[in-house]
Structure formats: structure tokens, C-alpha cells
Design an enzyme around this catalytic site. Structure first.
Site, short mmCIF file in Angstrom:
data_model
loop_
_atom_site.label_atom_id
_atom_site.label_comp_id
_atom_site.label_asym_id
_atom_site.label_seq_id
_atom_site.Cartn_x
_atom_site.Cartn_y
_atom_site.Cartn_z
N GLY A 1 0.80 -1.23 0.00
CA GLY A 1 0.00 0.00 0.00
C GLY A 1 0.82 1.26 0.00
O GLY A 1 0.27 2.37 0.06
N CYS B 1 1.97 6.02 2.49
CA CYS B 1 0.92 6.78 3.17
C CYS B 1 0.27 6.02 4.33
O CYS B 1 0.26 6.51 5.46
CB CYS B 1 -0.12 7.28 2.16
N HIS C 1 -25.04 28.64 10.24
CA HIS C 1 -24.58 29.14 11.53
C HIS C 1 -24.62 27.94 12.46
O HIS C 1 -25.59 27.18 12.43
CB HIS C 1 -25.58 30.23 11.99
#
Ligand SMILES: Cc1cc2nc3c(=O)[nH]c(=O)nc-3n(C[C@H](O)[C@H](O)[C@H](O)COP(=O)(O)OP(=O)(O)OC[C@H]3O[C@@H](n4cnc5c(N)ncnc54)[C@H](O)[C@@H]3O)c2cc1C
Length: 465
Positions: free
Chosen positions: A41, A44, A446
């Protein structure tokens, strides 16, 4: 030489882009081999982004617990158990390895563990990790070799057996004092991690500021964050020699503006840049040319100088981020299928995962100045973003660079909580070519950090007529 095994595509190095390409092509019916010498892999998930962010998060928890009383939670004495930190990190890496092995199995791409080097054009000999050798040839070859930490030629440095990020991520005891050579993002993230675990930390940076690519106000803010947490930051310091051994006692003799200094610690981390893994694999036998710094020469489609040989990620000189290696995969896949995607048509954001994080996309103010691009700049302290009243995360600022001649957003930087998420909003607006007034006037929920963008874009100076 053993008889060569033929594949449609052979990928040397299983970096981020290479493995994704392997799985995609294998799923589409191609015969694909991936040669990897060490990490299933790539770096990373094994030794770079994911484990470093995993340990940074453990450090953040330690920091929050230490400050819990400010929020009304009372705790006792705080200590870090590095063995547990390491176990949590290793459990994640183990999960990642299992996920990768499953993807190889399910896609049909062959993972061959060993070190590869060219023995002829498009022919690779692999010294297998389990012993023996195999020879592979491919109709197409993809190089995804990555890079390794540079160890500068400072007398005594090699003999001091310094840590790189790889060994630092394996520490199961806490350094009493970590010296970090290099004030780039790997050095800064690691400095904050170990400081929060409880180590003394000194950063030695030869340049005038931390994070050399960033605007001076951005670098200054990061420096303030680190100093406020007790990290010693030494700028304009030239290391001249190292004595002792990292892990026992170690000292850096350095030249500073105030004369010679001896900086002593228990451990020494070197984080001064990266060197591509392109040496010693006989790329010349494949007809693959390198540039003066050892990166593979590629065109905008990531084709090398050798027909049918592509390069992806850091070894190809692409910006050194996982998401760029992923995009390199998409470019190569597209071009292999007859498309024409190029590296020049992409906007590359990045994040440094300190607390607060730093996120950037597009031009900085200094880059605009250097390129002679007239700009308007808006700058909003995080203390004016309403969400920080609730969370207390008031450190940092947002900064936007807008074209002086029209309303295009040219760049954005943020040091502040959730900067990595907020930058994606601005990046999306930039990709869509939205004028900055669209974000200024947008209705944003908000009480979010992104709500601050409305305030930021409102203070961008008016365009002069
Ligand atoms: C400490 C640290 C933290 C980072 N954090 C981030 C982050 O948060 N976000 C981010 O986007 N980026 C981060 N990066 C950068 C990121 O890890 C890389 O850019 C990314 O992994 C892409 O690498 P790559 O695809 O070019 O190659 P890699 O993933 O490095 O893979 C190359 C592979 O090739 C193998 N190889 C090399 N030569 C041979 C050979 N001759 N034979 C067989 N195999 C070979 C290597 O063993 C390696 O596994 C970080 C880097 C470091 C060092």
C-alpha cells in the site's frame, strides 16, 4: 536470468496512485503485476500520512485533557503511555494492510514483494523478499517509487543515527528532549505531537521562517502556536556538526546570529526534505531520463522519455501529497484509455495537520507579488468567526487573495480549527470560477467555521474603478 513473465502492465512501487491503477486495470481484465519492496500500500498508510495523523490525534487528546478544566471537566494527573499510542497506530496500519491485501485479491492484480530494477527496456528483475528472483516484462510500465528522507551532509549526523519520520513513528518511549532538524510540515507536525505527549522539543530551521513556502504572517502564526505550547523554535540556525547518538544523548553544534550554540537533546529527528527513490534501479537501461534533482522527467500526461513507461507521484516530481498521487493515477488511467488529461489543469490544495491546522490552495500573497499579479487581500482573525466563541479555538486567521482586476479568487490560506474542511469550500468555488462576491453573499450554516467565509469575503477591499 529466469524466463520473463509477461503482463499487460507492470507497476514498480505500490504508492498511492500505482495501487489504485493496478486495481482498476486488473478489474477491467488486464493482467497486472505490482512490485513492492516493503510496504503493502505504499508509504501513506504505513509510515507517512495516516500513522503520523493517528499519533497527532493521540497528542491532541492529551492536549485537550490537559486543558479540560477550562471547559468544566476535572481530571487527575495526565501521562502519556507511548506503548498504547504505538499500539493504536499499529492497529490502524494492520487494518490498512488487510484492506489492501483484500483489494489485491478481489481485483486480481498480482502483488510481488521484492525490490525491482530494470534489466532492459520494459523488463524488470525482482529480487524477491523471500529469496530468489523473478523477471517481469510489461506492455506498459508504471513507476510509482516514492521518495525517502534526505540526510544532509553534516559532520557527525550519520554516526548519530538520527530518526526519520519512520523511526519517530515507532518510538515506544517518550524522548525527554527531541531536536527536530527542519521546520517544514513533517518537522512541525512531529514537534507538536511530541511536545503534547510531554517531550521537550527544539526545532532548528536554517531559513528565516518555518514553512518556507508560506507567507511570513502565516509562518509567524505557526511559530506562535508552537512557542505558546513550549516548543523552542530556532530560526536562521546553521547546523555545523552533530555529536552523540540519537536515543541516548545527542548535540547539534550550530552557528546562529548570536554566535555558536550547542543544542542538546535525547533524540534527533531529521526532516529537511525528500529524495526520490530513483537511484540504483538502472532506469537508464529502460531509457527513462531523470532531471538534475533525480526526479523522473515526465510530460504533462506523466509519460516518461521511454515509450510506454509512465511515472506517478513523488518520483515524477509531482507535489508531495497523497491526493496528488491519486490524481496522477487518474491522469495515467485516462491517457492509457486514449484520453488527454494533464497535470497542468489541476488545483492542488494541502493541509498541515497541526492543531490548529494550516490549509492552503492557490496563490499566496507573496507568490502573487513575485508573479506581478495585482491582488486584493482580506484577512480575518479566527476570533471573529462566531463558532470560536463556542469552542474557544480562537487561534489563527483566514486570508484570501482576490484578483485586483476582477473578482476571481486566486488563493486562500487558513490557520484555524477545521481549516482542512473549509479550504475545500473555497477550492470548489475557485474550480467553478465563482466571483468572490458569490461566497460573500452565500447563506452558510450558523454556527460553522465556514460561516467565517462570509465575513472574510466582505472585508476584501472594493475593486478600484
Ligand atoms: C511523515 C509524513 C507525513 C505525510 N503526511 C501527509 C498528509 O497528511 N497528507 C498528504 O497528502 N501527504 C502526506 N505525506 C506525503 C505522502 O505520504 C506521499 O506524497 C504519498 O504517500 C504519495 O507517495 P507516492 O505515491 O509518490 O509513493 P509512496 O507511497 O511513497 O510509494 C512508493 C513505494 O515504492 C516502493 N519502492 C520504491 N522503490 C522500489 C523498488 N525499486 N522496488 C520495489 N518497490 C519500490 C516503496 O517501498 C514505496 O512503498 C506525508 C509524508 C510524510 C513523510
Amino acid at each position: 536470468m529466469p524466463q520473463s513473465e509477461h503482463f499487460d502492465v507492470v507497476i514498480l512501487g505500490s504508492g498511492q496512485g500505482g495501487k489504485l491503477l493496478a486495481w482498476k486495470l486488473a478489474r477491467s481484465g488486464k493482467r497486472v503485476a505490482v512490485v513492492e519492496r516493503r510496504w503493502v500500500g505504499g508509504s501513506c498508510p504505513a509510515v507517512a500520512c495516516m500513522p503520523s495523523k493517528n499519533e497527532l490525534w493521540s497528542a491532541r487528546v492529551a492536549h485537550m485533557v490537559r486543558h479540560a478544566a477550562e471547559f468544566g471537566t476535572l481530571t487527575g494527573e495526565i501521562r502519556t503511555d507511548m506503548r498504547k499510542v504505538l499500539r493504536r497506530k499499529q492497529d490502524m496500519v494492520d487494518r490498512e494492510i488487510a484492506i489492501h491485501l483484500q483489494a489485491y485479491k478481489e481485483s486480481g492484480a498480482k502483488l510481488i514483494m521484492g525490490a525491482g530494477r530494470f534489466v532492459g527496456p520494459k523488463v524488470i528483475e525482482v529480487a524477491l523478499n523471500d529469496g530468489g528472483a523473478r523477471t517481469l516484462d510489461g506492455a506498459e510500465i508504471v513507476l510509482n517509487l516514492g521518495s525517502h528522507a534526505a540526510i544532509p551532509a553534516i559532520p557527525g549526523l550519520g554516526a548519530a543515527r538520527p530518526l526519520t519520520h519512520i523511526e519517530a513513528l515507532e518510538l515506544d518511549t517518550l524522548p525527554s528532549h527531541l531536536i527536530v532538524l527542519g521546520g517544514g510540515y513533517v518537522g512541525v507536525e512531529t514537534a507538536q505531537t511530541f511536545r503534547r505527549f510531554g517531550s521537550g522539543v527544539t526545532i532548528i530551521e536554517p531559513g528565516r521562517q518555518l514553512m518556507g513556502r508560506e507567507d511570513p504572517d502565516v509562518a509567524q502564526e505557526i511559530e506562535t502556536v508552537l512557542r505558546n505550547e513550549g516548543v523552542e523554535v530556532m530560526l536562521n540556525v546553521q547546523p555545523e556538526g552533530v555529536s552523540g547518538v540519537s536515543g541516548a544523548t545527542v548535540a547539534v553544534n550550530a552557528r546562529t546570529a548570536d554566535g555558536k550554540r550547542k543544542i542538546e537533546g535525547s533524540h534527533l529527528l531529521v526532516a529537511v526534505g525528500r529524495i526520490p527513490n530513483t537511484a540504483g534501479i538502472d532506469l537508464d537501461k529502460a531509457g527513462v531520463e531523470l532531471d538534475a534533482r533525480g526526479f523522473i522527467r515526465v510530460n504533462e500526461r506523466l509519460q516518461t522519455s521511454a515509450p510506454g513507461v509512465w511515472a506517478i507521484g513523488e518520483c515524477a516530481g509531482s507535489p508531495q501529497f497523497t491526493h496528488v498521487s491519486v490524481d496522477d493515477f487518474r491522469i495515467v488511467a485516462d491517457n492509457m484509455a486514449g484520453g488527454a488529461r494533464k497535470t497542468s489543469d489541476r488545483l492542488v490544495p494541502y493541509v498541515m495537520f497541526t492543531d490548529p491546522p494550516l490549509a492552503r490552495v492557490g496563490l499566496s500573497e507573496a507568490e502573487a507579488q513575485r508573479q506581478g499579479v495585482p491582488v486584493r487581500v482580506g484577512r480575518l482573525p479566527m476570533s471573529q468567526v462566531l463558532r470560536t466563541e463556542a469552542t474557544g479555538e480562537k487561534t489563527g486567521f483566514m486570508k484570501v487573495v482576490v484578483s485586483a482586476g476582477d473578482d476571481r479568487i486566486l488563493g486562500f490560506a487558513m490557520i484555524g480549527a477545521e481549516a482542512g474542511e473549509v479550504v475545500a469550500v473555497v477550492q470548489t468555488a475557485m474550480m467553478a470560477g465563482l466571483p468572490h462576491t458569490k461566497l460573500r453573499d452565500a447563506v452558510i450554516s450558523h454556527l460553522t467555521m465556514a460561516e467565517g467565509l462570509g465575513f472574510l469575503f466582505a472585508i476584501v477591499p472594493e475593486r478600484s474603478a
